[in-house]
Design a protein around this motif. Structure first.
Motif, PDB file in Angstrom:
ATOM      1  N   ALA A  80     -69.975 -30.715 -38.992  1.00  0.00           N
ATOM      2  CA  ALA A  80     -71.322 -30.069 -38.740  1.00  0.00           C
ATOM      3  C   ALA A  80     -72.176 -30.170 -37.755  1.00  0.00           C
ATOM      4  CB  ALA A  80     -72.150 -30.492 -39.856  1.00  0.00           C
ATOM      5  N   PRO A  81     -72.741 -29.329 -37.177  1.00  0.00           N
ATOM      6  CA  PRO A  81     -73.350 -28.035 -37.579  1.00  0.00           C
ATOM      7  C   PRO A  81     -72.163 -26.923 -37.374  1.00  0.00           C
ATOM      8  CG  PRO A  81     -74.561 -28.428 -35.513  1.00  0.00           C
ATOM      9  CD  PRO A  81     -73.760 -29.699 -35.973  1.00  0.00           C
ATOM     10  N   GLY A  82     -71.214 -27.225 -36.306  1.00  0.00           N
ATOM     11  CA  GLY A  82     -70.223 -26.431 -36.021  1.00  0.00           C
ATOM     12  C   GLY A  82     -70.657 -24.947 -36.155  1.00  0.00           C
ATOM     13  N   VAL A  83     -69.945 -24.070 -36.934  1.00  0.00           N
ATOM     14  CA  VAL A  83     -70.098 -22.734 -36.656  1.00  0.00           C
ATOM     15  C   VAL A  83     -71.814 -22.284 -36.994  1.00  0.00           C
ATOM     16  CG1 VAL A  83     -69.721 -21.906 -38.852  1.00  0.00           C
ATOM     17  CG2 VAL A  83     -69.086 -20.189 -37.045  1.00  0.00           C
ATOM     18  N   TYR A  84     -72.463 -23.036 -37.473  1.00  0.00           N
ATOM     19  CA  TYR A  84     -73.804 -22.815 -38.050  1.00  0.00           C
ATOM     20  C   TYR A  84     -74.676 -23.402 -37.092  1.00  0.00           C
ATOM     21  CZ  TYR A  84     -71.328 -21.530 -42.200  1.00  0.00           C
ATOM     22  OH  TYR A  84     -70.350 -21.153 -43.098  1.00  0.00           O
ATOM     23  N   SER A  85     -74.184 -23.845 -36.049  1.00  0.00           N
ATOM     24  CA  SER A  85     -75.376 -24.581 -34.982  1.00  0.00           C
ATOM     25  C   SER A  85     -76.313 -23.770 -34.730  1.00  0.00           C
ATOM     26  CB  SER A  85     -74.474 -24.760 -33.468  1.00  0.00           C
ATOM     27  OG  SER A  85     -73.392 -25.674 -33.798  1.00  0.00           O
ATOM     28  N   ALA A  86     -76.366 -22.729 -34.458  1.00  0.00           N
ATOM     29  CA  ALA A  86     -77.579 -21.867 -34.091  1.00  0.00           C
ATOM     30  C   ALA A  86     -78.687 -21.680 -35.122  1.00  0.00           C
ATOM     31  CB  ALA A  86     -77.351 -20.594 -33.508  1.00  0.00           C
ATOM     32  N   ARG A  87     -78.428 -21.744 -36.278  1.00  0.00           N
ATOM     33  CA  ARG A  87     -79.277 -21.576 -37.378  1.00  0.00           C
ATOM     34  C   ARG A  87     -78.964 -22.885 -38.302  1.00  0.00           C
ATOM     35  NH1 ARG A  87     -75.124 -18.345 -37.427  1.00  0.00           N
ATOM     36  NH2 ARG A  87     -73.623 -18.175 -39.188  1.00  0.00           N
ATOM     37  N   TYR A  88     -78.697 -24.089 -37.696  1.00  0.00           N
ATOM     38  CA  TYR A  88     -78.377 -25.418 -38.724  1.00  0.00           C
ATOM     39  C   TYR A  88     -79.772 -25.735 -39.477  1.00  0.00           C
ATOM     40  CZ  TYR A  88     -76.939 -30.100 -39.279  1.00  0.00           C
ATOM     41  OH  TYR A  88     -76.475 -31.438 -39.783  1.00  0.00           O
ATOM     42  N   PRO A  91     -82.819 -19.933 -40.533  1.00  0.00           N
ATOM     43  CA  PRO A  91     -82.273 -18.544 -39.877  1.00  0.00           C
ATOM     44  C   PRO A  91     -83.443 -18.138 -38.843  1.00  0.00           C
ATOM     45  CG  PRO A  91     -83.608 -18.189 -42.089  1.00  0.00           C
ATOM     46  CD  PRO A  91     -83.383 -19.654 -41.922  1.00  0.00           C
ATOM     47  N   GLN A  92     -84.411 -18.955 -38.425  1.00  0.00           N
ATOM     48  CA  GLN A  92     -85.302 -18.819 -37.484  1.00  0.00           C
ATOM     49  C   GLN A  92     -84.575 -19.123 -35.921  1.00  0.00           C
ATOM     50  OE1 GLN A  92     -85.421 -21.334 -39.572  1.00  0.00           O
ATOM     51  NE2 GLN A  92     -86.187 -23.336 -38.803  1.00  0.00           N
ATOM     52  N   ARG A  93     -83.706 -19.718 -36.080  1.00  0.00           N
ATOM     53  CA  ARG A  93     -82.669 -20.278 -34.938  1.00  0.00           C
ATOM     54  C   ARG A  93     -83.386 -20.658 -33.728  1.00  0.00           C
ATOM     55  NH1 ARG A  93     -78.029 -16.740 -33.667  1.00  0.00           N
ATOM     56  NH2 ARG A  93     -77.311 -16.041 -35.414  1.00  0.00           N
ATOM     57  N   SER A  94     -84.291 -21.841 -34.371  1.00  0.00           N
ATOM     58  CA  SER A  94     -85.296 -22.403 -33.632  1.00  0.00           C
ATOM     59  C   SER A  94     -84.618 -23.952 -32.957  1.00  0.00           C
ATOM     60  CB  SER A  94     -86.463 -23.173 -34.053  1.00  0.00           C
ATOM     61  OG  SER A  94     -86.941 -24.343 -33.297  1.00  0.00           O
ATOM     62  N   ASP A  95     -84.429 -23.948 -31.510  1.00  0.00           N
ATOM     63  CA  ASP A  95     -83.550 -25.145 -30.769  1.00  0.00           C
ATOM     64  C   ASP A  95     -84.375 -26.370 -31.475  1.00  0.00           C
ATOM     65  OD1 ASP A  95     -81.890 -23.117 -29.519  1.00  0.00           O
ATOM     66  OD2 ASP A  95     -82.800 -23.565 -27.597  1.00  0.00           O
ATOM     67  N   ASP A  97     -85.970 -26.996 -33.838  1.00  0.00           N
ATOM     68  CA  ASP A  97     -85.846 -27.347 -35.348  1.00  0.00           C
ATOM     69  C   ASP A  97     -84.339 -27.907 -35.692  1.00  0.00           C
ATOM     70  OD1 ASP A  97     -88.510 -26.526 -35.806  1.00  0.00           O
ATOM     71  OD2 ASP A  97     -88.090 -24.723 -36.817  1.00  0.00           O
ATOM     72  N   ASN A  98     -83.418 -27.060 -34.858  1.00  0.00           N
ATOM     73  CA  ASN A  98     -82.154 -27.642 -35.060  1.00  0.00           C
ATOM     74  C   ASN A  98     -82.018 -29.135 -34.697  1.00  0.00           C
ATOM     75  OD1 ASN A  98     -81.276 -25.161 -36.082  1.00  0.00           O
ATOM     76  ND2 ASN A  98     -80.847 -24.317 -34.097  1.00  0.00           N
ATOM     77  N   ILE A  99     -82.379 -29.436 -33.449  1.00  0.00           N
ATOM     78  CA  ILE A  99     -82.294 -30.703 -32.820  1.00  0.00           C
ATOM     79  C   ILE A  99     -83.022 -31.747 -33.791  1.00  0.00           C
ATOM     80  CG2 ILE A  99     -83.238 -32.426 -31.054  1.00  0.00           C
ATOM     81  CD1 ILE A  99     -82.798 -29.746 -28.987  1.00  0.00           C
ATOM     82  N   ASN A 100     -84.237 -31.657 -34.388  1.00  0.00           N
ATOM     83  CA  ASN A 100     -84.845 -32.416 -35.144  1.00  0.00           C
ATOM     84  C   ASN A 100     -84.038 -32.649 -36.629  1.00  0.00           C
ATOM     85  OD1 ASN A 100     -86.957 -33.013 -33.368  1.00  0.00           O
ATOM     86  ND2 ASN A 100     -88.103 -31.169 -34.224  1.00  0.00           N
ATOM     87  N   HIS A 101     -83.695 -31.673 -36.913  1.00  0.00           N
ATOM     88  CA  HIS A 101     -82.640 -31.535 -38.267  1.00  0.00           C
ATOM     89  C   HIS A 101     -81.610 -32.711 -37.870  1.00  0.00           C
ATOM     90  CE1 HIS A 101     -81.329 -30.307 -42.040  1.00  0.00           C
ATOM     91  NE2 HIS A 101     -80.313 -29.723 -41.716  1.00  0.00           N
ATOM     92  N   GLY A 148     -82.306 -26.687 -19.648  1.00  0.00           N
ATOM     93  CA  GLY A 148     -81.084 -26.064 -20.489  1.00  0.00           C
ATOM     94  C   GLY A 148     -81.556 -25.530 -21.757  1.00  0.00           C
ATOM     95  N   PHE A 149     -80.773 -25.579 -22.698  1.00  0.00           N
ATOM     96  CA  PHE A 149     -81.080 -24.779 -23.973  1.00  0.00           C
ATOM     97  C   PHE A 149     -80.292 -25.594 -25.019  1.00  0.00           C
ATOM     98  CE2 PHE A 149     -77.843 -22.236 -22.046  1.00  0.00           C
ATOM     99  CZ  PHE A 149     -77.304 -21.849 -23.288  1.00  0.00           C
ATOM    100  N   GLY A 150     -80.665 -24.963 -26.498  1.00  0.00           N
ATOM    101  CA  GLY A 150     -79.891 -25.524 -27.712  1.00  0.00           C
ATOM    102  C   GLY A 150     -79.836 -27.016 -27.810  1.00  0.00           C
TER     103      GLY A 150
END
Length: 192
Positions: A80-88, A91-95, A97-101, A148-150
């Motif tokens: 994980a997060p794998g295929v769900y990386s953008a919305r880990y 659904p808001q797809r926040s970089d 939020d994803n990093i903090n998670h 960068g991003f993500g």
């Protein structure tokens, strides 16, 4: 000059890739070809998502195109997060939020090994071709860098001490997963 549509709405990806494509290729965006809809990514693999987007653009707009999907695969999280990386993180797809998670889920973990994997599907004159790029690395314990991003601020590629977010775009492109996949794409295009 050969025109190729990059089937993404991510301006950061377009900027990275346009820098890597050679001058004989004109990179078109979805907006350039009149595709204003959000492309579906509902497959359960990176390969599937990449193919789904490229097939949609080819079938509906009849332009040579390629699409990518990228995932961060963390060993301690069983890929994980794998295929769900953008919305880990939702659904808001926040970089952010994803990093903090991700960092929260890795608290207390000694094993921080991860890899980025990019999969590209190209449709060229109706023929399908696929390319993959992988880079191994580790996840830091805190954000480092503001480029960068993500997940770039928390990913250090093997053999380096900086995160992708601390590197110039050129340096990142020279070693990144997307850079490796794009170079395979470019090498293939040279043979056509």
């Amino acid at each position: 000059m050969t025109e190729l549509c990059f089937a993404t709405n991510n301006r950061n990806k377009v900027a990275e890739v346009s820098q890597m494509l050679e001058s004989q290729y004109k990179l078109l965006t979805l907006q350039d070809i009149g595709c204003l809809e959000e492309l579906a990514e509902d497959q359960d693999t990176l390969e599937g998502n990449s193919r789904q987007k490229a097939v949609y653009v080819w079938e509906n707009y009849k332009v040579n195109c390629f699409a990518d999907d990228t995932g961060l695969e963390v060993e301690a999280l069983h890929g994980a997060p794998g295929v769900y990386s953008a919305r880990y993180a939702g659904p808001q797809r926040s970089d952010a939020d994803n990093i903090n998670h991700l960092l929260k889920n890795l608290q207390g973990q000694d094993n921080r090994h991860a890899r980025f994997r990019t999969f590209i599907t190209l449709f060229l004159d109706g023929q399908e071709h696929q390319f993959e790029g992988i880079v191994e690395g580790t996840i830091t314990k805190e954000w480092q860098g503001n480029k960068g991003f993500g997940y770039d601020p928390v990913f250090v590629p093997d053999g380096y001490e900086q995160t992708f977010a601390e590197m110039s775009r050129e340096e990142k492109n020279s070693i990144s997963h997307r850079g490796r996949a794009i170079r395979k794409l470019v090498e293939f295009l040279k043979t056509q």
